[in-house]
Design a protein around this motif. Structure first.
Motif, PDB file in Angstrom:
ATOM      1  N   ALA A  22     -13.232  -2.616   3.185  1.00  0.00           N
ATOM      2  CA  ALA A  22     -11.790  -2.828   3.029  1.00  0.00           C
ATOM      3  C   ALA A  22     -11.478  -4.261   2.601  1.00  0.00           C
ATOM      4  CB  ALA A  22     -11.056  -2.490   4.318  1.00  0.00           C
ATOM      5  N   GLU A  23     -12.116  -5.246   3.227  1.00  0.00           N
ATOM      6  CA  GLU A  23     -11.845  -6.637   2.860  1.00  0.00           C
ATOM      7  C   GLU A  23     -12.274  -6.922   1.420  1.00  0.00           C
ATOM      8  OE1 GLU A  23     -13.790 -10.765   4.086  1.00  0.00           O
ATOM      9  OE2 GLU A  23     -12.496  -9.959   5.685  1.00  0.00           O
ATOM     10  N   ARG A  24     -13.433  -6.422   1.040  1.00  0.00           N
ATOM     11  CA  ARG A  24     -13.928  -6.612  -0.330  1.00  0.00           C
ATOM     12  C   ARG A  24     -12.972  -5.970  -1.334  1.00  0.00           C
ATOM     13  NH1 ARG A  24     -18.732  -5.548   1.092  1.00  0.00           N
ATOM     14  NH2 ARG A  24     -18.590  -3.319   0.770  1.00  0.00           N
ATOM     15  N   ALA A  25     -12.469  -4.782  -1.012  1.00  0.00           N
ATOM     16  CA  ALA A  25     -11.528  -4.100  -1.893  1.00  0.00           C
ATOM     17  C   ALA A  25     -10.212  -4.868  -1.987  1.00  0.00           C
ATOM     18  CB  ALA A  25     -11.270  -2.676  -1.397  1.00  0.00           C
ATOM     19  N   MET A  26      -9.772  -5.439  -0.869  1.00  0.00           N
ATOM     20  CA  MET A  26      -8.538  -6.218  -0.860  1.00  0.00           C
ATOM     21  C   MET A  26      -8.700  -7.460  -1.732  1.00  0.00           C
ATOM     22  SD  MET A  26      -6.129  -7.014   2.438  1.00  0.00           S
ATOM     23  CE  MET A  26      -7.461  -7.641   3.400  1.00  0.00           C
ATOM     24  N   LEU A  27      -9.837  -8.124  -1.619  1.00  0.00           N
ATOM     25  CA  LEU A  27     -10.099  -9.308  -2.444  1.00  0.00           C
ATOM     26  C   LEU A  27     -10.141  -8.955  -3.929  1.00  0.00           C
ATOM     27  CD1 LEU A  27     -12.727 -11.123  -0.227  1.00  0.00           C
ATOM     28  CD2 LEU A  27     -10.456 -11.987  -0.854  1.00  0.00           C
ATOM     29  N   ALA A  28     -10.745  -7.826  -4.266  1.00  0.00           N
ATOM     30  CA  ALA A  28     -10.796  -7.393  -5.663  1.00  0.00           C
ATOM     31  C   ALA A  28      -9.397  -7.085  -6.197  1.00  0.00           C
ATOM     32  CB  ALA A  28     -11.703  -6.168  -5.799  1.00  0.00           C
ATOM     33  N   ALA A  29      -8.572  -6.433  -5.363  1.00  0.00           N
ATOM     34  CA  ALA A  29      -7.203  -6.120  -5.775  1.00  0.00           C
ATOM     35  C   ALA A  29      -6.399  -7.394  -5.994  1.00  0.00           C
ATOM     36  CB  ALA A  29      -6.529  -5.237  -4.727  1.00  0.00           C
TER      37      ALA A  29
ATOM     38  N   GLN B 264      -8.361 -13.042  18.109  1.00  0.00           N
ATOM     39  CA  GLN B 264      -7.092 -12.648  17.487  1.00  0.00           C
ATOM     40  C   GLN B 264      -5.979 -12.552  18.515  1.00  0.00           C
ATOM     41  OE1 GLN B 264      -7.321  -9.383  14.750  1.00  0.00           O
ATOM     42  NE2 GLN B 264      -5.262  -8.712  15.240  1.00  0.00           N
ATOM     43  N   GLN B 265      -4.838 -13.093  18.183  1.00  0.00           N
ATOM     44  CA  GLN B 265      -3.616 -12.958  18.973  1.00  0.00           C
ATOM     45  C   GLN B 265      -2.679 -12.050  18.180  1.00  0.00           C
ATOM     46  OE1 GLN B 265      -3.133 -14.559  22.065  1.00  0.00           O
ATOM     47  NE2 GLN B 265      -5.314 -14.964  21.772  1.00  0.00           N
ATOM     48  N   GLY B 266      -2.162 -11.045  18.779  1.00  0.00           N
ATOM     49  CA  GLY B 266      -1.215 -10.184  18.084  1.00  0.00           C
ATOM     50  C   GLY B 266      -1.891  -9.083  17.295  1.00  0.00           C
ATOM     51  N   THR B 267      -1.100  -8.465  16.436  1.00  0.00           N
ATOM     52  CA  THR B 267      -1.492  -7.245  15.741  1.00  0.00           C
ATOM     53  C   THR B 267      -2.175  -7.469  14.395  1.00  0.00           C
ATOM     54  OG1 THR B 267       0.406  -6.166  16.763  1.00  0.00           O
ATOM     55  CG2 THR B 267      -0.542  -5.072  14.881  1.00  0.00           C
ATOM     56  N   PHE B 268      -1.772  -8.486  13.678  1.00  0.00           N
ATOM     57  CA  PHE B 268      -2.194  -8.640  12.289  1.00  0.00           C
ATOM     58  C   PHE B 268      -3.480  -9.455  12.187  1.00  0.00           C
ATOM     59  CE2 PHE B 268       2.357  -8.009  12.416  1.00  0.00           C
ATOM     60  CZ  PHE B 268       2.479  -6.898  11.594  1.00  0.00           C
ATOM     61  N   ASN B 269      -4.377  -9.031  11.271  1.00  0.00           N
ATOM     62  CA  ASN B 269      -5.627  -9.751  11.104  1.00  0.00           C
ATOM     63  C   ASN B 269      -5.788 -10.375   9.719  1.00  0.00           C
ATOM     64  OD1 ASN B 269      -6.008  -7.250   9.901  1.00  0.00           O
ATOM     65  ND2 ASN B 269      -7.759  -6.667  11.148  1.00  0.00           N
ATOM     66  N   TYR B 270      -4.805 -10.209   8.844  1.00  0.00           N
ATOM     67  CA  TYR B 270      -4.819 -10.849   7.525  1.00  0.00           C
ATOM     68  C   TYR B 270      -3.419 -11.364   7.189  1.00  0.00           C
ATOM     69  CZ  TYR B 270      -9.447  -8.984   6.696  1.00  0.00           C
ATOM     70  OH  TYR B 270     -10.785  -8.717   6.789  1.00  0.00           O
TER      71      TYR B 270
ATOM     72  N   LEU C 142      -4.459   1.488  -3.853  1.00  0.00           N
ATOM     73  CA  LEU C 142      -5.662   2.182  -3.410  1.00  0.00           C
ATOM     74  C   LEU C 142      -6.093   1.741  -2.012  1.00  0.00           C
ATOM     75  CD1 LEU C 142      -7.741   2.043  -6.718  1.00  0.00           C
ATOM     76  CD2 LEU C 142      -6.455   3.988  -5.801  1.00  0.00           C
ATOM     77  N   LEU C 143      -5.616   0.580  -1.570  1.00  0.00           N
ATOM     78  CA  LEU C 143      -5.994   0.058  -0.259  1.00  0.00           C
ATOM     79  C   LEU C 143      -5.191   0.665   0.885  1.00  0.00           C
ATOM     80  CD1 LEU C 143      -6.213  -3.711  -1.143  1.00  0.00           C
ATOM     81  CD2 LEU C 143      -8.097  -2.162  -0.697  1.00  0.00           C
ATOM     82  N   ARG C 144      -4.205   1.427   0.600  1.00  0.00           N
ATOM     83  CA  ARG C 144      -3.303   1.931   1.629  1.00  0.00           C
ATOM     84  C   ARG C 144      -4.026   2.680   2.748  1.00  0.00           C
ATOM     85  NH1 ARG C 144       0.155  -1.480   1.872  1.00  0.00           N
ATOM     86  NH2 ARG C 144       1.347  -1.809   0.008  1.00  0.00           N
ATOM     87  N   SER C 145      -5.173   3.266   2.465  1.00  0.00           N
ATOM     88  CA  SER C 145      -5.886   3.977   3.530  1.00  0.00           C
ATOM     89  C   SER C 145      -6.467   3.014   4.556  1.00  0.00           C
ATOM     90  CB  SER C 145      -6.997   4.849   2.945  1.00  0.00           C
ATOM     91  OG  SER C 145      -7.971   4.030   2.318  1.00  0.00           O
ATOM     92  N   ALA C 146      -6.705   1.756   4.183  1.00  0.00           N
ATOM     93  CA  ALA C 146      -7.264   0.769   5.111  1.00  0.00           C
ATOM     94  C   ALA C 146      -6.173  -0.059   5.793  1.00  0.00           C
ATOM     95  CB  ALA C 146      -8.224  -0.157   4.369  1.00  0.00           C
ATOM     96  N   VAL C 147      -4.986  -0.107   5.219  1.00  0.00           N
ATOM     97  CA  VAL C 147      -3.889  -0.891   5.798  1.00  0.00           C
ATOM     98  C   VAL C 147      -3.212  -0.042   6.869  1.00  0.00           C
ATOM     99  CG1 VAL C 147      -1.665  -2.005   5.338  1.00  0.00           C
ATOM    100  CG2 VAL C 147      -3.512  -2.182   3.659  1.00  0.00           C
TER     101      VAL C 147
END
Length: 137
Positions: free
Chosen positions: A47-54, A81-87, A117-122
């Protein structure tokens, strides 16, 4: 599939659709930053690699359309991590005119399909635009 799972995916879809719809309002006239706070499912392989490519594809389109300083920057939580978001994805825009020009360019529109295309990982996303406020002198 359990009804609970179906409802979970439906809620996720509605939430992501609403956040994308909110992102479509009118951009500020003057300079502003955009901030995407994102939660990516770490179990989703690549997922991270795909996000970076996008983001790389979007950044190429942004530069080609004429705003090298408007590129997206991706940050990941490091440590506990504090909270919900990691990026965190941020960008700077000099104003609405440039923002609209870039987002309406054929290159950006084509590149933005890779982000979809990343929506499945977000699993969760918040999007806001921030304008600077300054203390009175």
């Amino acid at each position: 599939m359990k009804i609970r799972t179906v409802l979970h995916y439906l809620a996720l879809f509605v939430g992501l659709t609403a956040s994308c719809a909110l992102a479509q309002d009118v951009a500020p006239v003057g300079p502003f930053h955009t901030v995407h706070m994102i939660r990516i499912d770490k179990q989703q392989a690549g997922a991270e690699r795909a996000m970076l490519a996008a983001i790389a594809a979007l950044n190429q389109a942004i530069v080609k359309a004429g705003c090298a300083e408007c590129t997206y920057h991706l940050w990941r939580v490091e440590g506990e991590q504090q909270g919900t978001f990691n990026y965190l994805q941020i960008s700077y825009w000099p104003g609405r005119e440039v923002y609209d020009k870039i987002h309406n360019s054929p290159g950006y529109e084509a590149a933005s399909k890779t982000w979809l295309l990343l929506r499945s990982a977000v699993t969760l996303e918040l999007y806001n635009r921030f304008v600077e406020i300054k203390p009175e002198q």
